[in-house]
Design a protein around this motif. Structure first.
Motif: not given
Length: 206
Positions: A93-117
């Motif tokens: 979802y993108f807000d108009r107040a963010w502007g217009a032009g070339t859009v890139k997404l950076i600095n991705f993060t995520a959450s979860g639960y790891d079950t590996r030994p």
């Protein structure tokens, strides 16, 4: 003899530090999580908020029993405009107040639960790798009555009476050199602000 003992002590301490660092690195929960595919289509902002820019997002987290809350920082024309933006499997979802032009997404993060030994544990807003990406977002051209539109290449030509607005949505003066009596005008890229036209529905100036 003293020098020999001193060398042995330093060697043992160094080995312990290396071993400890390796253990910490390999035991980090969620270190396999990543965005493997990220593509957004071009979009336009019709509303102040909640303009959906569709796309394809594929994430992978081998060994995690749960994986959620993917977020990223949105940049427009190279400037970060919003952090912690939720990323869904089919877009953002993108807000108009963010502007217009070339859009890139950076600095991705995520959450979860790891079950590996050796890696068992929860992780929250962990930085994860993602492919380089780029798309274009433009202000939408909105109309209030019938408009005949002709498209030639990337240009849209139509008869209109326009009200010009700045990025904040406030009316602004007619651009210099724009003839108010002109019936045909061309819109190639609407980036400075949205324009209201006579017509019904919505037009995207691509």
């Amino acid at each position: 003899m003293k020098n020999l003992l001193r060398f042995a002590a330093i060697t043992v301490a160094s080995t312990a530090l290396i071993a400890g660092g390796t253990t910490a690195a390999t035991a980090a929960p969620g270190d396999t999580a990543a965005i493997t595919t990220f593509k957004l289509k071009q979009g336009a902002t019709y509303y102040k908020t909640s303009n959906f820019i569709s796309g394809t997002v594929v994430a992978s987290a081998p060994g995690s029993s749960s994986f959620y809350g993917v977020k990223a920082t949105v940049t427009v024309n190279g400037k970060a405009v919003k952090t912690g933006v939720p990323v869904y499997q089919n877009g953002i979802y993108f807000d108009r107040a963010w502007g217009a032009g070339t859009v890139k997404l950076i600095n991705f993060t995520a959450s979860g639960y790891d079950t590996r030994p050796g890696h068992v544990g929860a992780y929250y807003d962990r930085p994860i790798p993602a492919p380089a990406n780029s798309t274009r977002v433009r202000y939408a051209v909105e109309s209030t009555s019938g408009v005949k539109v002709t498209k030639r290449g990337k240009k849209l030509t139509f008869k209109l009476t326009a009200t010009y607005r700045d990025k904040a949505g406030k009316r602004k003066e007619r651009p210099q050199g724009d003839d108010p009596g002109q019936e045909e005008r061309q819109v190639e890229d609407v980036e400075d602000g949205p324009a209201e036209l006579e017509g019904q529905g919505h037009l995207q100036a691509f």
